[in-house]
Design an enzyme around this catalytic site. Sequence first.
Site, PDB file in Angstrom:
ATOM      1  N   ARG A   1       0.846  -1.200   0.000  1.00  0.00           N
ATOM      2  CA  ARG A   1       0.000   0.000   0.000  1.00  0.00           C
ATOM      3  C   ARG A   1       0.875   1.241   0.000  1.00  0.00           C
ATOM      4  O   ARG A   1       1.988   1.216   0.539  1.00  0.00           O
ATOM      5  CB  ARG A   1      -0.904   0.025   1.236  1.00  0.00           C
TER       6      ARG A   1
ATOM      7  N   TYR B   1       2.155 -19.772   9.624  1.00  0.00           N
ATOM      8  CA  TYR B   1       3.327 -18.897   9.486  1.00  0.00           C
ATOM      9  C   TYR B   1       4.607 -19.715   9.661  1.00  0.00           C
ATOM     10  O   TYR B   1       5.544 -19.621   8.866  1.00  0.00           O
ATOM     11  CB  TYR B   1       3.213 -17.812  10.556  1.00  0.00           C
TER      12      TYR B   1
HETATM   13  C1  AKB Z   1       5.469 -13.297  15.579  1.00  0.00           C
HETATM   14  O1  AKB Z   1       5.165 -13.203  16.781  1.00  0.00           O
HETATM   15  O2  AKB Z   1       4.761 -13.848  14.738  1.00  0.00           O
HETATM   16  C2  AKB Z   1       6.798 -12.741  15.130  1.00  0.00           C
HETATM   17  C3  AKB Z   1       7.839 -13.793  15.120  1.00  0.00           C
HETATM   18  C4  AKB Z   1       8.457 -14.256  16.375  1.00  0.00           C
HETATM   19  O3  AKB Z   1       8.174 -14.288  14.081  1.00  0.00           O
HETATM   20  N1  AKB Z   1       7.171 -11.648  15.970  1.00  0.00           N
END
Ligand code: AKB
Length: 312
Positions: free
Chosen positions: A40, A145
């Site tokens: 953005r 993630y």
């Molecule tokens: C998260 O909390 O997702 C990040 C990390 C530790 O990768 N800060």
Amino acid sequence: MAKKKDNILLTGAAGQLGIELTARLREQADVDKIVLTDIRHNQALAENGIFETLDVLDKDRLWDTLQRHKINRIYHLAAILSASGESNIMAAWKLNMDGLLNVLDTAREINGFRVFWPSSIAVFGSDAQRQNTPQDSPLNPSTAYGISKVAGEQWCAYYHRRFGVDVRSVRYPGLIGYRSKPGGGTTDYAVEIFHAIHSDEPYSCPLQGDTRLPMMYMDDAVRAAIELMEARPDDIRIRTSYNLAAMSFTPREITEEIRRYHPGFQTEYEPDHREEIASSWPESIDDRAAREQWGWDHEFDLKAMVRIMIHQ
Ligand code: AKB
């Protein structure tokens, strides 16, 4: 002959690490040009230098931007973090994975190009040793993630091995600084707590009081990225990602440290889904490989970090 100055591009430049890294890179004498990009438009960044909107999923546009600005270093920071990633796992996988693959695949076409890509302590799951977690631990992450970071580390090593791409990475712990806000991470509480100091209400912490996590003050995190990018290629023997450590603390311990300056400050513990993620992560990290191979050393501990965060 003087070394040619670097032309650097950041993706995700408006994010927590991007803003801090930009400030530091601007002070470096060997940097000629810094091109900031984010998905953005960001007026504040655009007013102070070169800024372009860039979606890293658009590989043609990425290639065009790198060519136009003759970029030879990229800090690829655009990502969806652990807590946000759990509410949209496909978006997290797509951005974190395809974005990295676009960068690596573009990098193999450019001579002398270097890539910095942050991995995370999220690569570790509950079957890794939780104290002093070794560099070579089982990687069975608990979040989307974390899965994207494990896969990303493997792609980095693959592109280095197969195509010679000079990609460098560290597994960041939670990052704490005052110039920028985190977004969507499990460790964000350690920044938010400082914003709650002047509120009349106690701080509501999403983790339990005794959940210990590895953390790092932002100046150390930024210096690690820059020093790793400046290290001699031969010194970098790990092309997945380096463990990196500075301090570890619990929500109760940081509260106590803040109370040394603000005795009335209170924290209430109201654990939510982030507690489950945090308790699958290490409590502390063994980062000897980074220290031995490219000279990593942290400067800030809990006391120093809290003092700066309070007095900034
Ligand atoms: C998260 O909390 O997702 C990040 C990390 C530790 O990768 N800060």
